[in-house]
Design a protein around this motif. Structure first.
Motif, short mmCIF file in Angstrom:
data_model
loop_
_atom_site.label_atom_id
_atom_site.label_comp_id
_atom_site.label_asym_id
_atom_site.label_seq_id
_atom_site.Cartn_x
_atom_site.Cartn_y
_atom_site.Cartn_z
N HIS A 32 0.83 -1.20 0.00
CA HIS A 32 0.00 0.00 0.00
C HIS A 32 0.87 1.25 0.00
O HIS A 32 1.82 1.37 0.80
CB HIS A 32 -0.92 0.01 1.22
N ILE A 33 0.56 2.19 -0.90
CA ILE A 33 1.24 3.48 -0.99
C ILE A 33 0.28 4.54 -0.47
O ILE A 33 -0.77 4.80 -1.08
CB ILE A 33 1.64 3.80 -2.44
N ASN A 34 0.61 5.16 0.67
CA ASN A 34 -0.30 6.13 1.28
C ASN A 34 -0.36 7.41 0.47
O ASN A 34 0.68 7.96 0.06
CB ASN A 34 0.15 6.45 2.71
N TYR B 288 -10.54 4.91 -1.59
CA TYR B 288 -9.13 4.60 -1.37
C TYR B 288 -8.84 4.24 0.10
O TYR B 288 -7.66 4.12 0.48
CB TYR B 288 -8.26 5.79 -1.79
N PHE B 289 -9.86 4.08 0.92
CA PHE B 289 -9.67 3.79 2.34
C PHE B 289 -9.44 2.30 2.53
O PHE B 289 -10.27 1.47 2.12
CB PHE B 289 -10.90 4.24 3.14
N ASN B 290 -8.31 1.93 3.16
CA ASN B 290 -7.94 0.51 3.25
C ASN B 290 -8.12 -0.03 4.66
O ASN B 290 -8.50 0.69 5.59
CB ASN B 290 -6.50 0.30 2.77
N TYR B 291 -7.81 -1.31 4.82
CA TYR B 291 -8.00 -1.98 6.12
C TYR B 291 -7.01 -1.50 7.18
O TYR B 291 -7.18 -1.78 8.36
CB TYR B 291 -7.86 -3.50 5.95
N LYS B 292 -5.98 -0.77 6.77
CA LYS B 292 -5.04 -0.18 7.72
C LYS B 292 -5.52 1.20 8.20
O LYS B 292 -4.81 1.88 8.93
CB LYS B 292 -3.66 -0.02 7.09
N PHE C 167 -5.55 6.04 3.48
CA PHE C 167 -5.92 6.10 2.07
C PHE C 167 -4.71 5.70 1.24
O PHE C 167 -3.59 6.19 1.48
CB PHE C 167 -6.39 7.51 1.69
N SER C 168 -4.91 4.83 0.26
CA SER C 168 -3.75 4.31 -0.47
C SER C 168 -4.13 3.81 -1.85
O SER C 168 -5.30 3.59 -2.16
CB SER C 168 -3.11 3.16 0.33
N ARG D 268 -8.80 -0.01 -1.23
CA ARG D 268 -9.92 -0.70 -0.62
C ARG D 268 -9.98 -2.16 -1.06
O ARG D 268 -10.59 -3.01 -0.39
CB ARG D 268 -11.22 0.02 -0.99
N ILE D 269 -9.37 -2.48 -2.19
CA ILE D 269 -9.40 -3.83 -2.74
C ILE D 269 -8.26 -4.66 -2.15
O ILE D 269 -7.14 -4.17 -1.98
CB ILE D 269 -9.30 -3.79 -4.28
#
Length: 383
Positions: A148-150, A161-165, A168-169, A192-193
């Protein structure tokens, strides 16, 4: 009197040794400085036809060397554009404009030679030979993973673009060979994927499914006569397929299955190391890239991957010093310095459930081989 003379002689020897060490260190620093200058000028010459601007009657243009210097400083440190503006006396808006342009130029001039995916059977065979020689994993083509690239989310995108961490990435999906070089990169999918979802939507999966990669035909393992297809190694986030091997689920595993998981992890960690080296040397990945145009962020990521391969291929002596994981005398892992920073570690996603019967059979064949004629003496101590 004699004792005093001996002490003076010993002191003189120590001083001479110290002077020689300092001279050797100075020579080494000069050599490193010359090499850095050589690589910088090489890059400058390559990108000059693309980003060179003409002087006008009102002012001189910003030179290619300055553009490249500012861009490399940004990639290596992750400093803000305002901080770079103070250092190089260039306007913030100007830096914001030419950094992505310079990154695009770097990628364009380096991708054909330094970031090229194998496209012949012979090239893929060389990659597989590297995994067999270095990591004792036969018929292995690459290691696959995502990073993931923030970023700052583009306006109006909501939670896309909001991820499980909880950041946004965008996702960098990469294939890495046994020497920590990127062979294939796909960047730009929203964070998000999951990794498995990114893999399912990229051109790599289509090429593997349709067999357009010129992958070698199935071949027997060393000391075996049973032909087995070539494959890529990955973690639990990816689907199990004939060409994509992942570990057994970590539930009530037999000893043989734990041996397989260890051997697969030993080969797969090269991709984690490659991401760790990339983020350790190009520390822009340790920050949130303050650009809302994802196309420009993609250009920055691709340029860093190309520069990584460029420095690995040109044998830069300082690029990977004490960064990458090593194996000790007992084949235990000696962590590289990148693992000391928690921001560089890759989290594991939940396992997927796509397990075709033929892929399971292929994994069982590998498991049987690793516990039979393909066993290595130290594997029993690692589980």
């Amino acid at each position: 009197m004699f004792r005093a003379a001996l002490e003076l002689s010993a002191i003189a020897v120590l001083l001479v040794e110290d002077i020689l060490k300092q001279q050797s260190l100075k020579k080494r620093k000069r050599r490193i400085r010359r090499n850095r200058t050589k690589w910088f000028h090489m890059l400058e010459e390559l990108i000059t036809p693309i980003i060179q601007r003409e002087n006008t009657n009102y002012r001189d243009c910003i030179s290619v060397g300055t553009r490249l210097m500012v861009t490399l400083r940004f990639l290596a440190t992750g400093e803000t554009f305002r901080s770079l503006s103070y250092q190089f006396r260039v306007g913030v808006s100007t830096i914001r404009q030419f950094v992505p342009e310079t990154c695009t130029a770097i990628y364009e001039v380096l991708k054909e030679k330094y970031l090229k995916c194998p496209d012949t059977v012979e090239e893929w065979q060389q990659v597989a030979d590297g995994f067999q020689a270095q990591w004792d994993f036969p018929n292995c083509l690459d290691a696959l993973d995502g990073k993931h690239i923030n970023i700052r989310p583009p306006p109006g995108t909501g939670s896309t673009y909001f991820n499980y961490k909880h950041t946004f990435s965008i996702v960098l999906m990469a294939l890495v060979d046994s020497n920590y070089k990127f062979l294939y990169v796909d960047v730009g999918c929203n964070g998000r994927i999951s990794d498995g979802g990114v893999f399912g939507g990229c051109s790599l999966q289509d090429a593997l499914e349709n067999r357009t990669f010129n992958i070698p035909a199935p071949a027997p393992f060393p000391a075996s006569d049973q032909a087995v297809c070539y494959h890529i190694v990955a973690d639990e986030a990816f689907p199990l397929k004939e060409y994509l091997m992942k570990p057994y689920p970590n539930r009530r595993l037999a000893v043989e299955q734990r041996i397989f998981n260890y051997r697969l992890s030993r080969a797969r960690r090269v991709v984690e190391n490659a991401f760790g080296i990339l983020a350790n040397r190009f520390r822009v990945f340790l920050t949130t890239i303050n650009i809302q145009d994802t196309a420009k962020v993609e250009a920055i990521v691709l340029a860093c991957c190309a520069l990584h391969n460029f420095l690995r291929t040109e044998n830069c002596s300082t690029y990977m010093v004490r960064v990458v994981d090593q194996e000790g005398p007992d084949h235990g892992t000696v962590p590289g310095s990148w693992r000391q920073d928690p921001d560089l570690r890759q989290a594991t996603l939940p396992p997927t459930t796509n397990n075709p019967a033929r892929a399971k059979h292929h994994r069982d064949e590998l498991c049987q081989y690793f516990n039979g004629i393909g066993a290595v003496p130290f594997q029993w101590d690692k589980i």
